[in-house]
Design a protein around this motif. Structure first.
Motif, short mmCIF file in Angstrom:
data_model
loop_
_atom_site.label_atom_id
_atom_site.label_comp_id
_atom_site.label_asym_id
_atom_site.label_seq_id
_atom_site.Cartn_x
_atom_site.Cartn_y
_atom_site.Cartn_z
N GLY A 37 -39.45 31.87 51.02
CA GLY A 37 -38.98 32.61 52.19
C GLY A 37 -38.12 31.75 53.09
N ARG A 420 -41.23 38.39 54.94
CA ARG A 420 -40.36 39.56 55.10
C ARG A 420 -39.33 39.33 56.21
N CYS A 423 -36.48 37.27 54.93
CA CYS A 423 -35.63 37.97 53.96
C CYS A 423 -34.84 39.11 54.58
N GLU A 424 -35.24 39.54 55.78
CA GLU A 424 -34.63 40.72 56.40
C GLU A 424 -33.13 40.53 56.59
N THR A 432 -37.31 42.50 48.28
CA THR A 432 -38.26 41.63 48.96
C THR A 432 -39.68 41.90 48.47
N THR A 455 -34.07 36.46 43.86
CA THR A 455 -33.70 36.11 45.23
C THR A 455 -32.23 36.35 45.51
#
Length: 457
Positions: A37, A420, A423-424, A432, A455
């Motif tokens: 992440g 999360r 990754c947003e 995700t 990814t």
């Protein structure tokens, strides 16, 4: 007599997934999730772009390694460097502190690459990551190399070398040579983390992992390195520590617990030693009715001396000019938290760094060492925080274990929430969720490359 390199290499080569307790496996997967992440979150940074551009110059390698985010491949060394820069850039990945502090998860760049090089799956990656964590933390327990002028990534080169060797499935003899070759040319200077910090602050461990992969590839082919690398006449003890030390047995040996149980996940994107300070600042701020930052008279922080040395020990920490200096500045982090009632990666932009209001609040911040905080190291990172307002009232807070500290751990749901959020805006929501689900089931993965290609941004 067994040398340190022999002990570590035998341990590394003989630790298997089945030797690791289930609760430790779960923690290792949490750390890998957090690290991936952080890499995705660091994808857009300038150093990450530079590293990926350099890696893109090498294509068609016989044993390619996948670059996080781009999904492209490069040579093992350059892909490891690019992934390591992304992992570290936000200063948001995990931390460990004892005599020497640092970020054992930085070595995951090397264990990912080592596993992909040989086509290994998730179980090998987990075992290799456990080895890297053991090495980083046990060597950190043994000596404070920062006080001797060396950066903690000197220990990182050790951890990444044995982690890469384990991921590649090298024999004990080959692993020992990887360790010899990974340590001898890679003694990192402490200048990396003092004064005005540069891009290299977030790249130094990535470089150690790059060199570790190179060392493991050489050792795999039979190249030998200087030995004994620790005990020799001009070896590690002579050049770095100035005296020999003993390592504690590694996790699983003689009943020892695994060190990942003492590692900490960060709640805020800044240096480890400021986590409790920011939490205390936010708590004190909440206590003030109708808080207005213009009404702050002054701030008084009492914490451990080591935290001050690293996060408030030089003039640049009170007048940061770069993102790297700002995220390693305790007074800056305090001023941001009080002003904005939060702190995240957006607060290290030039707009905030050059905000005269932040500078004014920093000038009214006093930081000093506390005997109690020093006494409680490394069990706690105690911070006592006093916020004095212009009406004469003082609001106080005490935090010893920030949220994410191993004695105040995040829940799995909180770890997922952090993932999360990183990754947003970069990965599609369904992408995700698939990535997160497969990382939780990492032991079932047969191809690390296939996993990393999920990814792709």
């Amino acid at each position: 007599m067994t040398t340190i390199a022999e002990y570590v290499s035998n341990y590394s080569a003989n630790l298997h997934f089945g030797d690791i307790p289930a609760d430790t496996v779960h923690l290792l997967k949490r750390m890998i999730i957090d690290t991936v992440g952080c890499a995705i979150g660091g994808y857009t940074s300038e150093p990450s772009k530079i590293a990926r551009d350099l890696a893109a110059e090498v294509t068609g390698h016989r044993r390619p390694v996948t670059i996080i985010g781009s999904g492209l491949t490069s040579s093992p060394e350059l892909a490891t460097f690019a992934n390591g820069v992304m992992i570290r850039y936000l200063d948001f990945n995990d931390g460990y502190t004892t005599q020497e502090s640092g970020h054992p998860s930085d070595s995951i760049a090397a264990t990912l690459a080592g596993a992909e090089i040989v086509g290994a799956g998730g179980r090998r990656l987990i075992a290799a990551t456990a080895v890297a964590y053991e090495a980083f933390c046990r060597f950190g327990d043994a000596c404070n190399i920062r006080a001797l002028g060396f950066d903690h990534v000197t220990n990182g080169a050790i951890a990444s070398s044995v982690g890469a060797a384990r991921a590649m499935g090298l024999s004990p003899a080959q692993t020992e040579q990887a360790l010899n070759l990974g340590i001898t040319p890679n003694l990192a200077l402490g200048q990396t983390r003092v004064g005005e910090l540069s891009h290299w602050k977030g790249c130094a461990y990535a470089n150690a992992s790059r060199n570790a992969i190179f060392a493991a590839l050489l050792a795999e082919r039979g190249l030998t390195g200087p030995t004994p690398v620790f005990e020799g006449e001009l070896g590690f003890f002579s050049a770095v520590t100035k005296e020999p030390y003993q390592l504690e047995p590694f996790g699983g040996d003689q009943g020892q617990p695994f060190k990942v149980h003492e590692c900490n996940i960060k709640q805020f994107a800044l240096g480890l030693y400021s986590q409790t300070v920011v939490e205390a600042a936010l708590d004190a701020r909440r206590q003030v009715p109708g808080f207005n930052v213009a009404d702050v008279e002054d701030v008084h922080i009492r914490t451990l001396q080591k935290a001050i040395d690293i996060m408030a020990g030089d003039e640049e920490k009170y007048h940061p000019k770069t993102r790297e200096s700002a995220d390693h500045s305790m007074p800056y982090a305090t001023a941001i938290a009080l002003t904005h009632n939060t702190l995240n990666e957006s607060h290290f932009s030039d707009e905030h760094i050059n905000d005269p209001g932040i500078a004014a609040l920093i000038s009214r911040t006093r930081i000093e060492a506390s005997e109690e905080a020093n006494r409680r190291v490394p069990e706690a990172m105690l911070c006592n925080f006093d916020l004095r307002m212009k009406d004469g009232r003082t609001y106080s807070s005490e935090v010893a274990h920030f949220r994410g500290h191993h004695l105040n751990p995040m829940t799995d749901a909180e770890v997922e929430g952090k993932f999360r959020s990183l990754c947003e805006g970069l990965l599609a929501p369904e992408q995700t969720e698939e990535l997160l689900s497969r990382l939780w089931r990492l032991e079932d993965e047969t191809s690390i490359g296939d996993l990393l290609r999920l990814t792709r941004i």
